[in-house]
Design an enzyme around this catalytic site. Structure first.
Site, PDB file in Angstrom:
ATOM      1  N   SER A 130       0.832  -1.210   0.000  1.00 29.46           N
ATOM      2  CA  SER A 130       0.000   0.000   0.000  1.00 29.46           C
ATOM      3  C   SER A 130       0.863   1.255   0.000  1.00 29.46           C
ATOM      4  CB  SER A 130      -0.852  -0.029   1.275  1.00 29.46           C
ATOM      5  OG  SER A 130      -1.428   1.228   1.504  1.00 29.46           O
ATOM      6  N   TYR A 154      -1.581   0.163  10.201  1.00 27.66           N
ATOM      7  CA  TYR A 154      -1.874  -0.579   8.967  1.00 27.66           C
ATOM      8  C   TYR A 154      -0.678  -0.491   8.003  1.00 27.66           C
ATOM      9  CZ  TYR A 154      -3.724  -1.216   4.228  1.00 27.66           C
ATOM     10  OH  TYR A 154      -3.900  -1.594   2.921  1.00 27.66           O
ATOM     11  N   LYS A 209       2.080  -3.490   6.521  1.00 24.37           N
ATOM     12  CA  LYS A 209       2.456  -3.746   5.125  1.00 24.37           C
ATOM     13  C   LYS A 209       3.980  -3.682   4.961  1.00 24.37           C
ATOM     14  CE  LYS A 209      -1.671  -4.304   3.340  1.00 24.37           C
ATOM     15  NZ  LYS A 209      -2.094  -5.595   2.802  1.00 24.37           N
TER      16      LYS A 209
END
Ligand SMILES: NC(=O)c1ccc[n+]([C@@H]2O[C@H](COP(=O)([O-])OP(=O)(O)OC[C@H]3O[C@@H](n4cnc5c(N)ncnc54)[C@H](O)[C@@H]3O)[C@@H](O)[C@H]2O)c1
Length: 313
Positions: free
Chosen positions: A116, A140, A144
């Site tokens: 991402s 988050y 990743k």
């Protein structure tokens, strides 16, 4: 190729599964349906309702067939939620390690991973290229980045080719997918356009952008899916941005939507949200050079396809 797709019942996964099948690949989907929908999985694919945190069930899937590659979508993806529930988002890392361990055990040599733009954090310059520092500002994004780092070691030690695709803002529709909990701006504009939501809140119109509203890089889900298919052909590990290099402001999104639906989008400008950069766009130079990929669909295609899905709801 014989491909295992984790999270293949979700938004991006289901479109990619269809495109893989259309190009002649065999596909097995593993998804626990926490967010995905069974009916989105193309009937030509094998489907296993399996949680990738369940090592025994995952082992059964890997032992049932000889896979050439894994395309790994399964993850939680709400950056805001990741800042209030770290254990839940740690599952993104655990699930990825489980899959990598199975790949070592069953000698599967290739992984394409959903990374991402969140790995970059606040942009120091735009468009962001792959040399940009990786300093996530939410957990988050950190999950990743950690997955990418783990993959580098599985690549070094076990020779697994791991290609991380760093997506920017994904939009557009192919299979009538609607996320009732989507928190990003395009679904909200569509909800206003179709009468589900009263008005769109615009967080700040005094940024240094074309019209003062925030600018983001939107990529069509069909273009994104195609990049995964191209990435399966790579023979060395890499990290590659997927965006269009073009930004669209919130007001520009509203203008396109008004043109498509013939109604004005009711809105109210409120204060800026903390941590929102003015502009966030990606360079796709590397994707073009390494994958031969470039975006085909523009913002009007994305909004038009989504508008049709929302109108048919
Ligand atoms: N949508 C975006 O704009 C965007 C942007 C950047 C990165 N990503 C990443 O792309 C991937 C796919 O995103 P999406 O938009 O299709 O999300 P999605 O929620 O629609 O799809 C994720 C799928 O994974 C499944 N899943 C989740 N946890 C699982 C588990 N433990 N075991 C098995 N299945 C599980 C869900 O049921 C769902 O079908 C995610 O990894 C996400 O972080 C998405």
């Amino acid at each position: 190729m014989n491909i295992l797709v984790s999270g293949g019942a979700g938004y991006i996964g289901s479109v990619t599964v269809k495109q893989l099948l259309d190009e002649g690949h065999s596909v097995t989907v593993v998804d626990n349906l926490v967010k995905g929908r069974r009916e989105l999985v193309d009937s030509r694919a094998d489907f296993c309702e399996v949680d990738i945190l369940d090592v025994k069930a995952l082992d059964d899937v890997f032992s049932s067939s000889s896979f050439d590659a894994v395309v790994h979508f399964a993850a939680h993806k709400d950056a805001g939620e990741s800042m209030v529930d770290v254990p839940k988002y740690s599952e993104n890392i655990v699930g990825t390690i489980n899959i990598l361990n199975m790949m070592v055990k069953y000698d599967v040599g290739k992984m394409v991973f959903s990374s991402s733009a969140a790995v970059y954090g606040n942009p120091k310059y735009v468009p962001i290229d792959e040399e940009h520092p990786t300093e996530p500002i939410n957990y988050y994004g950190m999950t990743k980045l950690v997955c990418e780092q783990k993959m580098e070691w599985y690549s070094k030690v076990h020779g697994i080719v791991c290609v991380s695709l760093r997506y920017f803002n994904v939009a557009g529709d192919k299979l009538g997918y609607i996320d009732p909990n989507a928190s990003n701006v395009i679904p909200k504009i569509l909800e206003v356009a179709t009468g589900v939501r009263d008005k769109l809140l615009i967080f700040g119109d005094d940024y240094d952008t074309v019209d003062g509203t925030g600018v983001r890089d939107y990529i069509d889900v069909r273009d994104l899916a195609q990049a995964h298919i191209l990435a399966l052909k790579l023979d060395s590990s890499d990290q590659i941005n997927l965006g269009t290099s073009e930004g669209t402001s919130v007001k520009e999104l509203m203008d396109v939507m008004e043109e498509l639906c013939g109604n004005s989008i009711n809105h109210e400008v409120v204060g800026r949200r903390e941590g929102d950069p003015a502009s966030l766009t990606a360079s796709y130079d590397k994707a073009y050079k390494v994958l031969g990929w470039k975006p085909v669909y523009g913002i009007k295609d994305m909004l038009d396809s989504m508008h049709k899905a929302y109108c048919q709801k």
